[in-house]
Design a protein around this motif. Sequence first.
Motif, PDB file in Angstrom:
ATOM      1  N   THR A   1      47.516  35.800  38.853  1.00  0.00           N
ATOM      2  CA  THR A   1      48.395  35.590  40.000  1.00  0.00           C
ATOM      3  C   THR A   1      48.849  36.963  40.469  1.00  0.00           C
TER       4      THR A   1
ATOM      5  N   GLY B   1      50.716  39.626  43.218  1.00  0.00           N
ATOM      6  CA  GLY B   1      51.725  39.814  44.251  1.00  0.00           C
ATOM      7  C   GLY B   1      52.044  41.288  44.419  1.00  0.00           C
ATOM      8  N   GLU B   2      52.629  41.645  45.562  1.00  0.00           N
ATOM      9  CA  GLU B   2      52.974  43.043  45.827  1.00  0.00           C
ATOM     10  C   GLU B   2      54.440  43.292  45.523  1.00  0.00           C
TER      11      GLU B   2
ATOM     12  N   PHE C   1      51.418  38.392  52.214  1.00  0.00           N
ATOM     13  CA  PHE C   1      50.084  38.801  51.768  1.00  0.00           C
ATOM     14  C   PHE C   1      49.657  40.048  52.543  1.00  0.00           C
ATOM     15  N   THR C   2      49.450  41.141  51.847  1.00  0.00           N
ATOM     16  CA  THR C   2      49.067  42.387  52.500  1.00  0.00           C
ATOM     17  C   THR C   2      47.550  42.565  52.461  1.00  0.00           C
ATOM     18  N   ASP C   3      47.046  43.444  53.313  1.00  0.00           N
ATOM     19  CA  ASP C   3      45.600  43.719  53.351  1.00  0.00           C
ATOM     20  C   ASP C   3      45.112  44.269  52.011  1.00  0.00           C
TER      21      ASP C   3
ATOM     22  N   MET D   1      46.343  43.738  49.011  1.00  0.00           N
ATOM     23  CA  MET D   1      46.254  42.614  48.067  1.00  0.00           C
ATOM     24  C   MET D   1      44.950  41.857  48.262  1.00  0.00           C
ATOM     25  N   GLN D   2      44.618  41.592  49.512  1.00  0.00           N
ATOM     26  CA  GLN D   2      43.408  40.826  49.819  1.00  0.00           C
ATOM     27  C   GLN D   2      42.162  41.577  49.365  1.00  0.00           C
TER      28      GLN D   2
ATOM     29  N   ALA E   1      41.982  41.425  45.566  1.00  0.00           N
ATOM     30  CA  ALA E   1      41.664  40.050  45.200  1.00  0.00           C
ATOM     31  C   ALA E   1      40.180  39.758  45.400  1.00  0.00           C
TER      32      ALA E   1
ATOM     33  N   GLU F   1      45.051  34.023  42.431  1.00  0.00           N
ATOM     34  CA  GLU F   1      46.024  33.333  43.273  1.00  0.00           C
ATOM     35  C   GLU F   1      46.964  34.374  43.851  1.00  0.00           C
ATOM     36  N   LEU F   2      47.084  34.437  45.159  1.00  0.00           N
ATOM     37  CA  LEU F   2      47.996  35.372  45.803  1.00  0.00           C
ATOM     38  C   LEU F   2      49.363  34.715  46.007  1.00  0.00           C
TER      39      LEU F   2
ATOM     40  N   GLU G   1      53.436  35.341  47.602  1.00  0.00           N
ATOM     41  CA  GLU G   1      54.294  36.150  48.465  1.00  0.00           C
ATOM     42  C   GLU G   1      55.492  36.696  47.700  1.00  0.00           C
TER      43      GLU G   1
END
Length: 312
Positions: free
Chosen positions: A148, A150-151, A161-163, A165-166, A169, A180-181, A183
């Motif tokens: 899991t 998160g930022e 959700f930031t770029d 993070m994506q 991921a 799993e992202l 917030e």
Amino acid sequence: MGEHTYGILGTGALGGFYGAKLQKAGHNVHFLLKSDYPDVKQNGLIVESKDGDFLLPQVQAYNDVGKMPSCDVVVVALKTTQNHLLQQMLPAVIKDDGVVLVLQNGLGIEAQVAEIVGNIRVLGGLCFLCSNKVGPGHIRHLDYGQITLGEYTSNYYPSGFTDKMQEIATDFENAGISIELVEDLLLGRWKKLVWNIPYNGLSVILNATTDELMANMHTRQLVEQLMFEVILGAKSTERLIPESFIQTMLDYTVKMKPYRTSMKIDFDECRPLEVEAIFGNSLKKAEAGGVNLPQTRCLYQQLKFLDRKGKR
């Protein structure tokens, strides 16, 4: 070849497993090791996994962080009892525009890392992984594996959700690792503690595996009571976890293969226990919010005694 370069600080059951999966998927991965360094340098990494065994006969292994190249993503997979080393490690291996990904248990860890790296982005990852190191450079993956992600933001304000993070991921998902992202990283950390506090603590104090704790009526009730306390702790920081989540975690554990928790392994091997990161920091957060967690404090006090006794 993957676009990001990865540095793994702590090539054990967790860091070794995820780092090996990333290298297998084509990423440029650099591994920092201690006692396993000679074996891994010569023989590589062995991963036995429920998803398929594999061998990496050659890995980029180091026993000195100063010899590692600067990396786009630095994965902190050390035990939190070694975090005093990060002040020296992280500046040596992170790029100026890099990311630190903290794959550790407990509360407040990202804030400590952010103090070291300044404006460098920090992500937190909560690993639902049953994995053990069974020999030098030899990892046995028993079950699960999802992260899991998160930022971290100042005071753990939900980030969305930031770029970046994506991007990370996607790297992990392409390596066969479920992501799993979230917030709200703080909420994610409290939800992980719903599992970590009862099972890590009781496994040490009662000398039990997860299946043994679940098979006995009295210990199962104690697990549930501790889970409820963690939910109260989360509420004290304005993070709401539904009580139904307790049943989800109980079902999750019943389906899990019999498992000796990471804290129990550390205790059996006479290594320092992550008592402060998991228990101490949680109690401090709850108390700051005016909430008392008596059974969690009882576990904390017993574990502090056992940890000190083990260090002797």
